[in-house]
Design a protein around this motif. Structure first.
Motif, PDB file in Angstrom:
ATOM      1  N   ALA A 173       0.852  -1.223  -0.115  1.00  0.00           N
ATOM      2  CA  ALA A 173      -0.084   0.133   0.043  1.00  0.00           C
ATOM      3  C   ALA A 173       0.751   1.261   0.035  1.00  0.00           C
ATOM      4  O   ALA A 173       2.115   1.456   0.482  1.00  0.00           O
ATOM      5  N   VAL A 174       0.193   2.143  -0.759  1.00  0.00           N
ATOM      6  CA  VAL A 174       1.015   3.633  -0.411  1.00  0.00           C
ATOM      7  C   VAL A 174      -0.063   4.531   0.171  1.00  0.00           C
ATOM      8  O   VAL A 174      -1.346   4.634  -0.021  1.00  0.00           O
ATOM      9  N   ARG A 199       3.563   3.129  12.664  1.00  0.00           N
ATOM     10  CA  ARG A 199       3.228   2.207  13.935  1.00  0.00           C
ATOM     11  C   ARG A 199       2.518   1.027  13.665  1.00  0.00           C
ATOM     12  O   ARG A 199       2.735  -0.106  13.875  1.00  0.00           O
ATOM     13  N   TRP A 200       1.223   1.215  13.118  1.00  0.00           N
ATOM     14  CA  TRP A 200       0.459   0.246  12.478  1.00  0.00           C
ATOM     15  C   TRP A 200       1.253  -1.115  11.512  1.00  0.00           C
ATOM     16  O   TRP A 200       1.251  -2.022  11.743  1.00  0.00           O
ATOM     17  N   TYR A 206       5.194  -5.201   8.268  1.00  0.00           N
ATOM     18  CA  TYR A 206       5.386  -4.743   7.017  1.00  0.00           C
ATOM     19  C   TYR A 206       6.823  -3.832   6.701  1.00  0.00           C
ATOM     20  O   TYR A 206       7.302  -3.057   7.725  1.00  0.00           O
ATOM     21  N   LYS A 207       7.459  -3.670   5.720  1.00  0.00           N
ATOM     22  CA  LYS A 207       8.559  -2.999   5.487  1.00  0.00           C
ATOM     23  C   LYS A 207       7.770  -1.588   5.086  1.00  0.00           C
ATOM     24  O   LYS A 207       7.075  -1.374   4.235  1.00  0.00           O
ATOM     25  N   THR A 208       8.059  -0.483   6.330  1.00  0.00           N
ATOM     26  CA  THR A 208       7.439   0.494   6.107  1.00  0.00           C
ATOM     27  C   THR A 208       8.448   1.833   6.056  1.00  0.00           C
ATOM     28  O   THR A 208       9.363   1.759   6.798  1.00  0.00           O
ATOM     29  N   GLU A 229       5.227  -2.404   2.207  1.00  0.00           N
ATOM     30  CA  GLU A 229       5.439  -3.600   1.562  1.00  0.00           C
ATOM     31  C   GLU A 229       5.107  -4.972   2.379  1.00  0.00           C
ATOM     32  O   GLU A 229       5.709  -5.009   3.369  1.00  0.00           O
ATOM     33  N   GLY A 230       3.928  -5.626   1.701  1.00  0.00           N
ATOM     34  CA  GLY A 230       3.711  -6.738   2.563  1.00  0.00           C
ATOM     35  C   GLY A 230       2.276  -7.148   1.952  1.00  0.00           C
ATOM     36  O   GLY A 230       1.435  -6.240   1.528  1.00  0.00           O
TER      37      GLY A 230
END
Length: 418
Positions: A173-174, A199-200, A206-208, A229-230
């Motif tokens: 997601a973006v 934080r979520w 996920y790679k944030t 990313e996930g």
């Protein structure tokens, strides 16, 4: 005389603890499990609570495994494996890739369902061992409690994935966050939302990455872009799209007056370039270049590397400034615009891009999807689903799963009714 305490060891194959029971005591010396009384005190209370949790988890795992159709999944694996070994598989590379991806997904699903069974059986074993002993091993109880807690979270996530069926739900997601009405308070609120989503993402493992952030004049941010990313990140977060409203005592007001502010959140799937088979005529694009703010390379604040791209027919706009060159930002901005148009086309059931309508989030009064009230009381409430909690600190620290789950169920019910 009672049997000796159990020995246990770690299994290299499964990663789970394996327990070995000694032969039971002679019949004459054995007390039935039903009549055995455990020592009184807090430990006994904890044990009975744990036993109840384990029983509920066993029932839940059995129900999920049954509804998932394990036999059908095993048959699907056999069918896909046969196709994957066909000598003509790579005559059509795209179809071959599709088969291999499907095979991996089904195998992962079966493994996950089997892991659920292994974990709940491990917790069950600990309960049974405790019932066979005259004393309570608090270490074993803590281990079982941790297993059940982690298992219940995994089951929650599995059930949420069952509610996802969109074509992009499995993608990353973006998140685009922009300050709305409310001045400095709105910019500070946008920064708070940014932290909440980061934080979520971290809690989901996920790679944030915060790939772009435009700071406010006094505090907070004007806008920010986060990439997660996930698997299923987009499916989970798609319901976060909309206006988020905060009510609180303003930290930027000398009189401490109550202030209402807004921020807009937009969610797009993080799609690989090869899947963006969308052609946008050049005359439908309005492209402008500006200097990128914030830290970066030596060219960032001297050269107009930031790109803003507008799809003229719909008015939908994206901005990209995280790359070091104008060309790289232009390519990335175009990818994001295509992803955004694809999602809106799917939502509006449009067969072509030119059929879609503008779908911009308006961060202002009357448009909110969720209210966050810090004063005069504490409450977070979703306007669409009615899901609410007074634990506003937890929500701002990324505890969004109850709201995500409620929205996915609401979306499913709404779609069925329609």
């Amino acid at each position: 005389m009672v049997s000796a305490p159990p020995r246990h060891k770690e299994s290299a194959a499964t990663g789970f603890t394996q327990y070995t029971l000694h032969p039971p005591a002679p019949e004459a010396n054995r007390v039935s499990r039903k009549n055995r009384r455990l020592p009184s005190g807090p430990c006994r209370t904890d044990f009975y609570a744990l036993r109840k949790d384990v029983e509920l988890a066993v029932a839940r795992v059995n129900e999920i495994r049954q509804s998932a159709g394990l036999e059908q999944l095993e048959e699907e694996i056999t069918s896909l494996e046969n196709k994957s070994t066909d000598s003509t598989l790579w005559d059509d590379p795209s179809k071959a890739q599709e088969i291999l991806v499907s095979l991996t997904e089904v195998k992962d699903r079966v493994k996950l369902l089997n892991d659920f069974k292994l974990q709940v059986e491990e917790a069950e074993t600990i309960v049974k061992l405790t019932e066979e002993l005259d004393s309570i091993d608090t270490g074993l109880l803590e281990e079982a409690s941790k297993i059940i807690k982690a298992l219940n979270k995994a089951l929650d996530n599995f059930e949420m994935t069952q509610l996802l069926s969109g074509p992009y739900d499995k993608e990353g997601a973006v998140i685009n966050i922009s300050a709305g009405a409310g001045g400095t308070d709105a910019q500070d609120w946008a920064d708070m939302l940014l932290r909440m989503y980061v934080r979520w993402g971290e809690k989901q493992r996920y790679k944030t990455r915060v790939v772009e952030k435009s700071p406010g004049e006094e505090a907070g941010i004007k806008s920010a872009t986060v990439e997660l990313e996930g698997r299923y990140a987009y499916g989970y977060l798609s319901g976060e799209k909309g206006t988020h409203r905060i009510v609180r005592q303003s930290p930027f007001n000398a009189k401490g007056l109550r202030q209402t502010s807004f921020a807009g959140v937009e969610i797009m799937p993080l799609l690989p370039e090869e899947s963006l088979n969308v052609e946008i005529p050049e005359e439908d694009l309005e492209i402008s270049f500006t200097r990128a703010g914030g830290k970066g390379g030596q060219n960032v604040n001297k050269v107009e590397t930031a790109v803003r791209m507008v799809h003229i027919p719909t008015g939908i706009a994206v901005r990209c400034s995280e790359e070091r060159s104008q060309l790289a930002n232009k390519i990335k901005a175009l990818s994001r615009l295509k992803a955004k148009l694809l999602v809106i086309a799917e939502e509006q059931r449009a067969s072509e891009i030119k059929q879609i309508r503008g779908d911009m989030v308006k961060a202002e009064w009357g448009q909110q999807i969720r209210n966050y009230v810090f004063h005069p009381y504490k409450l977070v409430k979703d306007v669409r689903t009615g899901c609410e909690t007074s634990d506003i600190t937890g929500v701002m620290d990324g505890e969004l799963d109850p709201f995500i789950r409620a929205y996915l169920k609401y979306k499913l019910v709404t779609a069925s009714a329609g």
